[in-house]
Write a protein that holds these residues in place. Structure first.
Motif, mmCIF file in Angstrom:
data_model
loop_
_atom_site.group_PDB
_atom_site.id
_atom_site.type_symbol
_atom_site.label_atom_id
_atom_site.label_comp_id
_atom_site.label_asym_id
_atom_site.label_seq_id
_atom_site.Cartn_x
_atom_site.Cartn_y
_atom_site.Cartn_z
ATOM 1 N N ASN A 164 -30.144 41.394 102.193
ATOM 2 C CA ASN A 164 -31.238 42.255 102.645
ATOM 3 C C ASN A 164 -31.889 41.730 103.924
ATOM 4 O OD1 ASN A 164 -31.152 44.078 100.367
ATOM 5 N ND2 ASN A 164 -31.967 42.382 99.181
ATOM 6 N N LEU A 165 -31.724 40.427 104.186
ATOM 7 C CA LEU A 165 -32.348 39.795 105.351
ATOM 8 C C LEU A 165 -31.353 39.264 106.377
ATOM 9 C CD1 LEU A 165 -35.001 37.593 103.505
ATOM 10 C CD2 LEU A 165 -35.361 39.832 104.570
ATOM 11 N N HIS A 166 -30.133 38.954 105.891
ATOM 12 C CA HIS A 166 -29.156 38.266 106.723
ATOM 13 C C HIS A 166 -27.859 39.069 106.824
ATOM 14 C CE1 HIS A 166 -31.460 35.014 104.503
ATOM 15 N NE2 HIS A 166 -31.859 34.883 105.751
ATOM 16 N N GLU A 167 -27.188 38.939 107.956
ATOM 17 C CA GLU A 167 -25.861 39.526 108.137
ATOM 18 C C GLU A 167 -24.880 38.374 108.324
ATOM 19 O OE1 GLU A 167 -23.504 42.623 111.059
ATOM 20 O OE2 GLU A 167 -25.673 42.518 111.146
ATOM 21 N N MET A 168 -23.929 38.242 107.376
ATOM 22 C CA MET A 168 -22.973 37.141 107.422
ATOM 23 C C MET A 168 -21.906 37.448 108.478
ATOM 24 S SD MET A 168 -20.382 35.565 104.533
ATOM 25 C CE MET A 168 -21.516 35.868 103.218
ATOM 26 N N MET A 169 -21.831 36.583 109.486
ATOM 27 C CA MET A 169 -20.840 36.738 110.535
ATOM 28 C C MET A 169 -19.629 35.839 110.277
ATOM 29 S SD MET A 169 -22.418 39.032 112.103
ATOM 30 C CE MET A 169 -21.348 39.313 113.476
ATOM 31 N N LEU A 170 -19.885 34.652 109.695
ATOM 32 C CA LEU A 170 -18.834 33.684 109.403
ATOM 33 C C LEU A 170 -19.086 33.047 108.053
ATOM 34 C CD1 LEU A 170 -18.983 31.875 112.840
ATOM 35 C CD2 LEU A 170 -17.108 33.308 112.100
ATOM 36 N N GLU A 171 -18.002 32.630 107.414
ATOM 37 C CA GLU A 171 -18.096 31.879 106.169
ATOM 38 C C GLU A 171 -17.170 30.679 106.320
ATOM 39 O OE1 GLU A 171 -18.356 33.026 101.498
ATOM 40 O OE2 GLU A 171 -16.758 33.959 102.657
ATOM 41 N N GLU A 172 -17.668 29.486 106.013
ATOM 42 C CA GLU A 172 -16.915 28.264 106.279
ATOM 43 C C GLU A 172 -17.134 27.237 105.176
ATOM 44 O OE1 GLU A 172 -17.857 25.243 109.695
ATOM 45 O OE2 GLU A 172 -16.873 27.003 110.549
ATOM 46 N N GLU A 173 -16.102 26.456 104.877
ATOM 47 C CA GLU A 173 -16.221 25.361 103.917
ATOM 48 C C GLU A 173 -17.221 24.334 104.442
ATOM 49 O OE1 GLU A 173 -14.735 25.048 100.950
ATOM 50 O OE2 GLU A 173 -13.483 26.837 101.126
ATOM 51 N N SER A 174 -17.988 23.702 103.531
ATOM 52 C CA SER A 174 -18.967 22.711 103.952
ATOM 53 C C SER A 174 -19.165 21.657 102.877
ATOM 54 C CB SER A 174 -20.306 23.393 104.240
ATOM 55 O OG SER A 174 -21.309 22.442 104.494
ATOM 56 N N ASP A 175 -19.258 20.408 103.314
ATOM 57 C CA ASP A 175 -19.606 19.310 102.412
ATOM 58 C C ASP A 175 -21.117 19.132 102.357
ATOM 59 O OD1 ASP A 175 -16.908 18.788 101.962
ATOM 60 O OD2 ASP A 175 -16.793 17.383 103.633
ATOM 61 N N GLU A 176 -21.791 19.620 103.397
ATOM 62 C CA GLU A 176 -23.238 19.430 103.535
ATOM 63 C C GLU A 176 -24.055 20.472 102.768
ATOM 64 O OE1 GLU A 176 -26.539 19.150 107.143
ATOM 65 O OE2 GLU A 176 -24.413 19.139 107.624
ATOM 66 N N TYR A 177 -23.552 21.704 102.693
ATOM 67 C CA TYR A 177 -24.296 22.802 102.069
ATOM 68 C C TYR A 177 -23.561 23.337 100.850
ATOM 69 C CZ TYR A 177 -26.973 22.964 106.423
ATOM 70 O OH TYR A 177 -27.771 22.653 107.492
ATOM 71 N N GLU A 178 -24.332 23.803 99.863
ATOM 72 C CA GLU A 178 -23.750 24.445 98.682
ATOM 73 C C GLU A 178 -23.280 25.846 99.047
ATOM 74 O OE1 GLU A 178 -26.180 24.415 95.196
ATOM 75 O OE2 GLU A 178 -26.955 22.411 95.624
ATOM 76 N N SER A 179 -22.395 26.392 98.239
ATOM 77 C CA SER A 179 -21.881 27.736 98.454
ATOM 78 C C SER A 179 -23.027 28.753 98.474
ATOM 79 C CB SER A 179 -20.901 28.091 97.335
ATOM 80 O OG SER A 179 -20.414 29.389 97.508
ATOM 81 N N GLY A 180 -23.005 29.652 99.460
ATOM 82 C CA GLY A 180 -24.015 30.696 99.555
ATOM 83 C C GLY A 180 -25.248 30.312 100.346
ATOM 84 N N VAL A 181 -25.274 29.083 100.880
ATOM 85 C CA VAL A 181 -26.418 28.624 101.667
ATOM 86 C C VAL A 181 -26.091 28.771 103.153
ATOM 87 C CG1 VAL A 181 -27.874 26.633 102.232
ATOM 88 C CG2 VAL A 181 -27.192 27.053 99.875
ATOM 89 N N ILE A 182 -27.071 29.189 103.929
ATOM 90 C CA ILE A 182 -26.876 29.399 105.361
ATOM 91 C C ILE A 182 -26.779 28.060 106.084
ATOM 92 C CG2 ILE A 182 -27.902 30.357 107.456
ATOM 93 C CD1 ILE A 182 -29.198 32.482 105.577
ATOM 94 N N MET A 183 -25.692 27.913 106.860
ATOM 95 C CA MET A 183 -25.414 26.677 107.598
ATOM 96 C C MET A 183 -25.926 26.735 109.037
ATOM 97 S SD MET A 183 -21.421 26.364 106.474
ATOM 98 C CE MET A 183 -21.062 25.173 107.727
ATOM 99 N N GLU A 184 -25.870 27.928 109.635
ATOM 100 C CA GLU A 184 -26.196 28.053 111.049
ATOM 101 C C GLU A 184 -26.707 29.457 111.340
ATOM 102 O OE1 GLU A 184 -23.838 27.851 115.331
ATOM 103 O OE2 GLU A 184 -22.893 27.004 113.551
ATOM 104 N N GLU A 185 -27.691 29.534 112.228
ATOM 105 C CA GLU A 185 -28.211 30.826 112.677
ATOM 106 C C GLU A 185 -27.544 31.174 113.994
ATOM 107 O OE1 GLU A 185 -32.588 32.263 112.686
ATOM 108 O OE2 GLU A 185 -32.267 31.215 114.581
ATOM 109 N N LEU A 186 -26.923 32.341 114.066
ATOM 110 C CA LEU A 186 -26.256 32.778 115.282
ATOM 111 C C LEU A 186 -27.161 33.677 116.125
ATOM 112 C CD1 LEU A 186 -22.817 33.562 113.620
ATOM 113 C CD2 LEU A 186 -23.520 31.453 114.758
ATOM 114 N N GLN A 187 -28.056 34.415 115.449
ATOM 115 C CA GLN A 187 -29.024 35.269 116.146
ATOM 116 C C GLN A 187 -30.235 35.453 115.241
ATOM 117 O OE1 GLN A 187 -28.178 39.555 116.729
ATOM 118 N NE2 GLN A 187 -28.472 39.113 118.895
#
Length: 70
Positions: free
Chosen positions: A28-51
């Motif tokens: 409702n608030l975010h538009e997912m542009m990319l999805e990437e594996e991460s050791d730092e963040y749990e699944s479903g958590v935003i890693m980076e803001e693109l806009q």
């Protein structure tokens, strides 16, 4: 300086910036542009803001474009 003045003006008018990095993805608030594996963040958590995204009076006027942990 101009960026800060513009941000203050938007805030006075009731426009808020949507929180992103470290937050749980919300379609409702975010538009997912990319999805990437991460050791730092749990699944479903935003890693980076693109806009940046904005809300006015409780209504999303532009969703934040983000990269989300897989």
């Amino acid at each position: 300086k101009i960026h800060k003045q513009l941000s203050n003006l938007l805030k006075k008018q009731g426009i808020e910036i949507i929180d992103t990095v470290g937050e749980e993805f919300d379609p409702n608030l975010h538009e997912m542009m990319l999805e990437e594996e991460s050791d730092e963040y749990e699944s479903g958590v935003i890693m980076e803001e693109l806009q940046k995204g904005y809300i006015y009076d409780g209504i999303v006027i532009r969703p934040a474009m983000v990269k989300v942990a897989k």
